[in-house]
Structure formats: C-alpha cells, structure tokens
Scaffold this active site. Structure first.
Site, PDB file in Angstrom:
ATOM      1  CG  HIS A   1      53.596  50.689 -59.641  1.00 15.70           C
ATOM      2  ND1 HIS A   1      54.246  49.472 -59.720  1.00 15.70           N
ATOM      3  CD2 HIS A   1      54.536  51.582 -59.218  1.00 15.70           C
ATOM      4  CE1 HIS A   1      55.507  49.612 -59.364  1.00 15.70           C
ATOM      5  NE2 HIS A   1      55.704  50.877 -59.051  1.00 15.70           N
TER       6      HIS A   1
ATOM      7  CG  HIS B   1      64.664  45.975 -54.824  1.00 13.41           C
ATOM      8  ND1 HIS B   1      64.874  47.204 -54.234  1.00 13.41           N
ATOM      9  CD2 HIS B   1      63.509  46.094 -55.541  1.00 13.41           C
ATOM     10  CE1 HIS B   1      63.880  48.023 -54.573  1.00 13.41           C
ATOM     11  NE2 HIS B   1      63.049  47.379 -55.359  1.00 13.41           N
TER      12      HIS B   1
END
Length: 420
Positions: A102, A168
């Site tokens: 990111h 997740h």
C-alpha cells in the site's frame, strides 16, 4: 425493516424486506478500562515473561504496526508499549508502518493513527517493499522465494508486532504474523505470498487455519525472524476493544483467532438470491480494492447466479496507487482476468485482489454503492447502484417476488457459512 450498514464514518441506513435475514456476529461490549486491561496483558502475557523484563535498557526496539487501512487502535497500543518500556530511551524506538504494497502514510495520517505525542517523540518509518536497500534477505522460503524483511526490524534488539484479529478472506484470520508478512516484507516475497496458486487454493479462505498455505507461509517467514512479543486486540462494530492477546506470537495469536471464530461465525441454513454487505466502514472501506473483502464474505452465502450489493464508501478511490485498476484493462471479462492471472508467466502486484474479485464475479453479479463514479465502477467490471432499495426492487424482476435476501451489516467482520 430498516437496518444500518457500517459505511464510511457515519453508517448507512437502508430499508430491506421484512423477511431479510440479518447476519451479525455476537455483539461484544467494550472492555471496561481498556488501557488497564492492556497494561495487565503486557505484565501477564501468554507464553512469555512480562514485556518489561524481556527488554534491556540498552536495547533498540522495533514496533511493527498495521497501516491506515486497518482500524488497529495503535493510538492506544503504541503509547502503552512505550510506557511499559520506560527504562528504554525514546531514541531507541522505531515504529515501522506495515504498508505491505500500500501507499506511504503522511505525517497527518500518522497523527491520526498514533497520536501527536508518538509522532513528535518517536521515529516512524514507512516500510518500502520496492527498495531492497531497506530490506534484509533471510534466506529461502519453502514456498519458492527469497525472504526479504524490513532491515530496521531485523536488526533491532527487540521486535514487537501489533495488530487486531478479525476473519480474513484468504489468510483465515488477520493479525499476529500478518503484521510482519506481508506488512513489512519486500515485494518479491509478497508476490509469492499472494500468487495465483496460493490465493486460489480452496483452503485459503475465511476462518480456516488448517493447511491454509497463506497462513502457513506467513508463519514460516515469521519464524525466520520472529517477533519477540505480540500485542493484538479484538474489536466490536464500534471499533472498541473487546479483548487483548499478548505474548508469544503463535500461542497468543491462536487464542485470539479461537476467540474471534467463536463470536464471528454465523451458520445459515441455505444460500440467498441477494446478499447485501458492507465493508466494515472506515477505515477498511476507503477504496474499492479493500471492498473485495466485503464481496468475498457475501459470496459465502449467495446462490450461484445470485447478486451481491456491497456498500463501501471508497473515499480514497479505487485507489489511484498500485495496479488494481490497471489490471482490469488487460482483459474483457472476469473469466478472462482469471485466465490471465492463472497463466504462469503473469506477475503483477495487486493481482491477488483482482483474482479474488473475479472469482466472485464469475459466481454472481456484484453491485457497488459508493462515492465512486459510474465509470470507475464499470471499469472494475462491477455494476454501480445509487439506491440500494431501488436495486432490490429491480432484482425482484430476476429472482421473483419470493426473492431471498441476507444482510451483512458488518461485512467481513462476520463469517457467514452454509454447510454444503
């Protein structure tokens, strides 16, 4: 009936049919005194001596944190870690922002994440997965790649990882070792961790920790340069702390995952024609890339050929950084994307998110309610909606007046499942 979806920072109220099945985890209350609860966890951890007695005054201490896309309350965790280690000079600390692939965070964002005192007094760095000069090669993974981790983390005398534990969509559960791998790893290692074979394995899924290759790889890589201490928390829908898990990495993380699984898994009797989901609100719903998690949770209980409606604010766009948006330009259908990504010669970071999304789109239609333009949504091969109630009415033309509907107000904070 009316129901509230987690959406942005203020939520979204929608009207759904009275017969809609609302799927939520058990609503756990916040801890009474979360600061004191964390202090006690640091002093009475799972599987290790107390934090303070493990760290010498002369040690350098690296604290790996999750980035701004995660609601980890590091404005509480990091100051308490530093307070507990008050025998260590402040200049001996470094906070490493686990960005994975990111973007970097700005100073203003670090203040939001950590508080002004930490930003003013402690050195903070963004992990740079692209720059090998900031990494150390720790050898070879059995999964077929060289292992690169952040140099400042590897070279610190004492290593701490923070995080929060939730379901997740391919690692089983977040938190624990994922704070290190992929949080502060190098790009070569992350690419293998997220390759088409790993992501496409049926055992790489919500809530599964047994023979899950993604979880196995993150644990293997952590073992090459293990954090000496883990501090993780669990959160409720208001993002309040509900429990603390601190101590030895694997033992403490396993206990945290068991706690989340007990409260977050919801059994459904059958699949639904339409599933409405959120993406857990801010900060997870900042972009469409992250919204794949909400879509994936919904796919667990939507019929093949059904429809998913995901409400994700996407205040940060698609986003503009990374390759997520670019990959959609390389094929003309979700199946075309899967064929491309599954070809051995194709390697492009962010492909894993597109792969997961394409699998969902081959299974069902996906509508997106967001701040994105119609062109942005359509560019990602998705269908825009500006009115969820109207879209539900239109879907009755497809599935009939007896259309079945489920709602996941908390999105991927819930693991819905159907025993098939």
């Amino acid at each position: 009936m009316k129901t509230n979806l987690l959406y942005g920072q203020n939520g979204l109220e929608i009207e759904v049919p009275d017969h809609a099945f609302v799927v939520e985890p058990k609503d756990l209350p916040a801890m009474g005194d979360e600061w004191e609860a964390i202090r006690q966890a640091l002093r009475n951890p799972i599987g290790t001596p107390s934090l303070k007695e493990m760290v010498k005054a002369t040690d350098t201490v690296a604290i790996a944190i999750s980035d701004i896309t995660r609601p980890t309350p590091n404005h509480i965790l990091v100051p308490l870690l530093i307070e507990e280690l008050n025998h260590v000079p402040l200049e001996n600390f470094v906070v490493i922002n686990g960005t994975g692939t990111h973007r970097d965070q700005t100073r203003e964002e670090f203040v939001q994440m950590l508080g002004e005192w930490v930003v003013d007094n402690i050195r903070i760095i963004n992990n740079n997965c692209h720059d090998k000069s900031t990494q150390v090669n720790l050898g070879r993974s059995k999964f077929g790649c060289d292992v690169y981790l952040n140099k400042e983390y590897v070279e610190a005398d004492f290593r701490i990882v923070t995080g929060f534990i939730e379901p997740h969509f391919f690692a089983g559960f977040s938190g624990g070792p994922k704070g290190i791998m992929p949080g502060i790893a190098g790009l070569d290692t992350i690419m293998t961790f997220h390759n088409a074979r790993m992501i496409g394995d049926p055992l790489s899924t919500w809530g599964n920790m047994v023979n899950n290759p993604v979880q196995d790889m993150t644990r293997e890589i952590n073992s090459l340069c293990k954090p000496h201490f883990m501090l993780n928390v669990t959160l409720n829908k208001e993002k309040e702390i509900t429990n603390v898990f601190a101590g030895e990495l694997y033992e403490a993380h396993d206990k945290g995952c068991a706690f989340v699984k007990e409260h977050a898994m919801v059994r459904c009797e059958e699949r639904f024609d339409v599933v409405i989901t959120s993406n857990s609100g801010y900060p997870l719903d900042q972009n469409l890339y992250q919204a794949v998690k909400g879509m994936s949770a919904a796919q667990k209980i939507v019929k093949k050929g059904g429809a998913i409606i995901v409400a994700s604010e996407c205040s940060d766009g698609l986003p503009s950084h990374g390759n997520y948006a670019k990959i959609f330009e390389l094929a003309d259908s979700p199946q075309g994307l899967l064929d491309l990504i599954n070809s051995p010669e194709f390697k492009m970071f962010d492909q894993w998110q597109v792969q997961k999304q394409a699998v969902i789109q081959v299974w069902s239609d996906v509508y997106v309610y967001s701040k994105l333009t119609d062109e942005q949504v359509k560019g990602a091969m998705l269908k825009p909606t500006h009115n969820i109630e109207k879209t539900l009415e239109e879907l009755k033309q497809v599935y009939g007046e007896n259309m079945t509907v489920a709602v996941l107000p908390l999105g991927p904070l819930t693991i819905p499942y159907v025993e098939e």
